[in-house]
Design a protein around this motif. Structure first.
Motif, PDB file in Angstrom:
ATOM      1  N   GLY A   1      58.405  37.341  56.722  1.00 34.23           N
ATOM      2  CA  GLY A   1      58.743  36.702  55.453  1.00 34.23           C
ATOM      3  C   GLY A   1      57.649  35.826  54.877  1.00 34.23           C
ATOM      4  N   PHE A   2      56.594  35.561  55.664  1.00 39.68           N
ATOM      5  CA  PHE A   2      55.502  34.709  55.187  1.00 39.68           C
ATOM      6  C   PHE A   2      54.618  35.487  54.217  1.00 39.68           C
ATOM      7  CE2 PHE A   2      51.283  32.711  55.571  1.00 39.68           C
ATOM      8  CZ  PHE A   2      51.627  31.390  55.343  1.00 39.68           C
ATOM      9  N   GLN A   3      54.090  34.801  53.216  1.00 42.04           N
ATOM     10  CA  GLN A   3      53.185  35.419  52.247  1.00 42.04           C
ATOM     11  C   GLN A   3      51.934  34.569  52.063  1.00 42.04           C
ATOM     12  OE1 GLN A   3      56.183  35.679  48.985  1.00 42.04           O
ATOM     13  NE2 GLN A   3      55.693  37.860  48.927  1.00 42.04           N
ATOM     14  N   PHE A   4      50.828  35.224  51.777  1.00 44.36           N
ATOM     15  CA  PHE A   4      49.615  34.514  51.397  1.00 44.36           C
ATOM     16  C   PHE A   4      48.846  35.365  50.404  1.00 44.36           C
ATOM     17  CE2 PHE A   4      48.514  36.872  55.275  1.00 44.36           C
ATOM     18  CZ  PHE A   4      47.339  37.507  54.926  1.00 44.36           C
ATOM     19  N   VAL A   5      47.865  34.752  49.754  1.00 44.03           N
ATOM     20  CA  VAL A   5      47.051  35.447  48.763  1.00 44.03           C
ATOM     21  C   VAL A   5      45.719  35.807  49.404  1.00 44.03           C
ATOM     22  CG1 VAL A   5      45.851  35.249  46.538  1.00 44.03           C
ATOM     23  CG2 VAL A   5      48.149  34.296  46.824  1.00 44.03           C
ATOM     24  N   LEU A   6      45.314  37.034  49.207  1.00 43.68           N
ATOM     25  CA  LEU A   6      44.028  37.524  49.698  1.00 43.68           C
ATOM     26  C   LEU A   6      43.107  37.689  48.489  1.00 43.68           C
ATOM     27  CD1 LEU A   6      42.689  38.663  52.382  1.00 43.68           C
ATOM     28  CD2 LEU A   6      43.241  40.926  51.459  1.00 43.68           C
ATOM     29  N   LYS A   7      41.947  37.044  48.528  1.00 44.22           N
ATOM     30  CA  LYS A   7      41.036  37.093  47.380  1.00 44.22           C
ATOM     31  C   LYS A   7      39.633  37.458  47.842  1.00 44.22           C
ATOM     32  CE  LYS A   7      39.504  34.465  43.324  1.00 44.22           C
ATOM     33  NZ  LYS A   7      39.699  33.242  42.509  1.00 44.22           N
ATOM     34  N   GLY A   8      39.018  38.392  47.128  1.00 44.99           N
ATOM     35  CA  GLY A   8      37.688  38.851  47.487  1.00 44.99           C
ATOM     36  C   GLY A   8      36.598  38.124  46.737  1.00 44.99           C
ATOM     37  N   TYR A   9      35.491  37.868  47.428  1.00 44.92           N
ATOM     38  CA  TYR A   9      34.328  37.197  46.847  1.00 44.92           C
ATOM     39  C   TYR A   9      33.087  38.042  47.107  1.00 44.92           C
ATOM     40  CZ  TYR A   9      37.351  33.123  46.438  1.00 44.92           C
ATOM     41  OH  TYR A   9      38.387  32.280  46.124  1.00 44.92           O
ATOM     42  N   SER A  10      32.132  37.954  46.188  1.00 42.92           N
ATOM     43  CA  SER A  10      30.938  38.797  46.275  1.00 42.92           C
ATOM     44  C   SER A  10      29.970  38.363  47.353  1.00 42.92           C
ATOM     45  CB  SER A  10      30.218  38.823  44.920  1.00 42.92           C
ATOM     46  OG  SER A  10      29.818  37.503  44.546  1.00 42.92           O
TER      47      SER A  10
ATOM     48  N   PHE B   1      41.732  33.586  52.493  1.00 39.39           N
ATOM     49  CA  PHE B   1      43.186  33.508  52.567  1.00 39.39           C
ATOM     50  C   PHE B   1      43.648  32.239  51.868  1.00 39.39           C
ATOM     51  CE2 PHE B   1      41.490  35.749  56.169  1.00 39.39           C
ATOM     52  CZ  PHE B   1      42.303  36.856  56.314  1.00 39.39           C
ATOM     53  N   LEU B   2      44.380  32.396  50.788  1.00 42.13           N
ATOM     54  CA  LEU B   2      44.857  31.269  50.007  1.00 42.13           C
ATOM     55  C   LEU B   2      46.352  31.078  50.177  1.00 42.13           C
ATOM     56  CD1 LEU B   2      42.369  32.656  48.366  1.00 42.13           C
ATOM     57  CD2 LEU B   2      43.137  31.208  46.493  1.00 42.13           C
ATOM     58  N   GLU B   3      46.762  29.830  50.062  1.00 43.99           N
ATOM     59  CA  GLU B   3      48.177  29.491  50.073  1.00 43.99           C
ATOM     60  C   GLU B   3      48.898  30.207  48.935  1.00 43.99           C
ATOM     61  OE1 GLU B   3      50.867  25.417  49.482  1.00 43.99           O
ATOM     62  OE2 GLU B   3      48.676  25.377  49.345  1.00 43.99           O
ATOM     63  N   TYR B   4      50.019  30.801  49.228  1.00 39.03           N
ATOM     64  CA  TYR B   4      50.830  31.462  48.202  1.00 39.03           C
ATOM     65  C   TYR B   4      51.695  30.418  47.515  1.00 39.03           C
ATOM     66  CZ  TYR B   4      54.418  34.371  46.038  1.00 39.03           C
ATOM     67  OH  TYR B   4      55.269  34.944  45.138  1.00 39.03           O
ATOM     68  N   LEU B   5      51.556  30.320  46.191  1.00 34.49           N
ATOM     69  CA  LEU B   5      52.358  29.391  45.406  1.00 34.49           C
ATOM     70  C   LEU B   5      53.450  30.176  44.699  1.00 34.49           C
ATOM     71  CD1 LEU B   5      49.429  27.334  43.782  1.00 34.49           C
ATOM     72  CD2 LEU B   5      50.755  26.763  45.836  1.00 34.49           C
ATOM     73  N   ARG B   6      54.675  29.791  44.930  1.00 35.04           N
ATOM     74  CA  ARG B   6      55.785  30.503  44.304  1.00 35.04           C
ATOM     75  C   ARG B   6      55.947  30.028  42.862  1.00 35.04           C
ATOM     76  NH1 ARG B   6      59.111  33.731  46.573  1.00 35.04           N
ATOM     77  NH2 ARG B   6      58.444  33.015  48.652  1.00 35.04           N
ATOM     78  N   ARG B   7      55.922  30.975  41.942  1.00 28.49           N
ATOM     79  CA  ARG B   7      55.976  30.646  40.517  1.00 28.49           C
ATOM     80  C   ARG B   7      57.339  30.098  40.127  1.00 28.49           C
ATOM     81  NH1 ARG B   7      52.912  32.252  36.244  1.00 28.49           N
ATOM     82  NH2 ARG B   7      51.814  33.821  37.492  1.00 28.49           N
ATOM     83  N   GLY B   8      57.306  29.061  39.281  1.00 31.25           N
ATOM     84  CA  GLY B   8      58.540  28.492  38.768  1.00 31.25           C
ATOM     85  C   GLY B   8      59.046  29.252  37.564  1.00 31.25           C
ATOM     86  N   GLU B   9      60.244  28.923  37.124  1.00 33.71           N
ATOM     87  CA  GLU B   9      60.864  29.624  36.003  1.00 33.71           C
ATOM     88  C   GLU B   9      60.201  29.260  34.670  1.00 33.71           C
ATOM     89  OE1 GLU B   9      65.011  28.902  36.034  1.00 33.71           O
ATOM     90  OE2 GLU B   9      65.359  29.888  37.973  1.00 33.71           O
ATOM     91  N   ASN B  10      59.771  28.005  34.529  1.00 32.71           N
ATOM     92  CA  ASN B  10      59.213  27.527  33.264  1.00 32.71           C
ATOM     93  C   ASN B  10      57.699  27.766  33.258  1.00 32.71           C
ATOM     94  OD1 ASN B  10      58.761  26.270  30.829  1.00 32.71           O
ATOM     95  ND2 ASN B  10      58.978  24.198  31.639  1.00 32.71           N
ATOM     96  N   THR B  11      57.286  28.958  32.877  1.00 33.45           N
ATOM     97  CA  THR B  11      55.875  29.316  32.871  1.00 33.45           C
ATOM     98  C   THR B  11      55.109  28.426  31.902  1.00 33.45           C
ATOM     99  OG1 THR B  11      56.401  31.613  33.376  1.00 33.45           O
ATOM    100  CG2 THR B  11      54.226  31.182  32.472  1.00 33.45           C
TER     101      THR B  11
END
Length: 327
Positions: free
Chosen positions: A47-56, A100-110
């Motif tokens: 159930g855990f999530q994280f963000v994977l981001k690529g850098y040059s 590896f970045l912390e996953y931020l859960r988006r709120g309803e009020n964009t």
């Protein structure tokens, strides 16, 4: 396992990346979901999530990791953190280093620049970021590039002028010449007030204060994200970019823009007024269209045409009011 594709891309690359992650990470991966180019959400079976981001480059990745950590230590908590793997193991896949970045859960009020309250909220957060980054600027002076506003805008104007033969197929001659006139007027004033430009606090600039880099999390708090374009320079540079971003939503009203308390002191400086008259957003988008040879893409051209002509009368009236105020 599955892969969810949210944009057109290389399905083969996504599958190869997923296979690579399964081989090199000590996790049970459930899915790999692309968000945008080089950015993915990784969901694990627990159930855990994280963000994977690529850098040059590894250097770019390390700067981002260290900078976000420094921000937290300097008192700015409204952003993500990076995770580190045991033994500093690095993921390098097809010319990219992945963090590896912390996953931020988006709120309803964009968050969007669609109200004065939202514009004020983003401005307050940006100020908090500057208060923290001013503490760090000396430590990063030799690491980050210095931001030179006048040089950047001179180059942007030159590119726009060089592209005029292409742009004439889309814009009337009077529109192109009018935009160039105000750009040259702005730069002339900026050169005259150059000393004043560098009298503002030297901070680490965010560099890309588009609305999508202000992120509302599920608890309702507003976060600042994506520090890929950070540089060192006077704080006014970020506030100028922020003003340019919100002005279309304020119908190019000086009265509305100057009503923000944080910006009121800037209106006392001619350098701020001169800079507000530079059509940087229009130049940026047309130059990109020509550089990427996408001027045959009807959708993209329509978007840039709307940016240019949709509020042109209001924009020009705004520029003329700036000129009057300076005089």
């Amino acid at each position: 396992m599955n892969i969810t594709i949210k944009f057109r891309g290389d399905d083969g690359f996504h599958n190869r990346l997923l296979s690579y992650l399964k081989q090199h990470l000590p996790f049970q991966i459930l899915s790999l979901t692309p968000l945008r180019k080089n950015v993915y959400i990784v969901s694990l079976k627990d159930g855990f999530q994280f963000v994977l981001k690529g850098y040059s480059s590894l250097r770019r990745l390390k700067i981002q990791e260290v900078f976000t950590q420094s921000l937290k230590k300097a008192g700015f908590d409204y952003s993500y953190s990076f995770y580190s793997l045991p033994n500093e193991h690095r993921l390098f896949f097809e010319s990219q280093y992945f963090g590896f970045l912390e996953y931020l859960r988006r709120g309803e009020n964009t968050f969007y620049y669609d109200s004065m309250d939202h514009c004020q909220e983003g401005l307050t957060l940006l100020q908090s970021f500057h208060i923290a980054s001013e503490k760090l600027v000396d430590s990063y002076r030799t690491i980050l590039p210095a931001f030179h506003l006048i040089d950047k805008w001179e180059e942007r104007l030159q590119q726009f002028q060089a592209n005029a033969h292409v742009l004439s197929s889309f814009l009337q001659k009077e529109v192109i010449e009018g935009l160039i006139y105000w750009a040259e007027w702005s730069l002339t004033g900026l050169r005259q007030e150059k000393e004043s430009l560098y009298s503002f606090p030297n901070v680490i600039l965010h560099g890309d204060v588009a609305h999508h880099n202000f992120f509302r999390i599920s608890t309702g708090e507003l976060y600042l994200i994506d520090f890929d374009l950070i540089s060192t320079g006077p704080s006014i540079a970020d506030y100028l970019q922020y003003s340019n971003r919100i002005l279309p939503f304020l119908s190019w009203s000086i009265k509305e823009l100057s009503s923000f308390q944080l910006l009121q002191s800037y209106f006392q400086h001619p350098v701020f007024l001169y800079a507000l008259a530079f059509p940087t957003d229009i130049f940026r988008e047309w130059n990109r269209l020509v550089k990427e040879h996408t001027y045959n893409d009807v959708r993209k051209v329509r978007s840039v045409m709307e940016l240019t002509l949709g509020q042109l009368d209001e924009r020009l009236a705004f520029y003329k009011q700036l000129e009057t105020n300076i005089n």
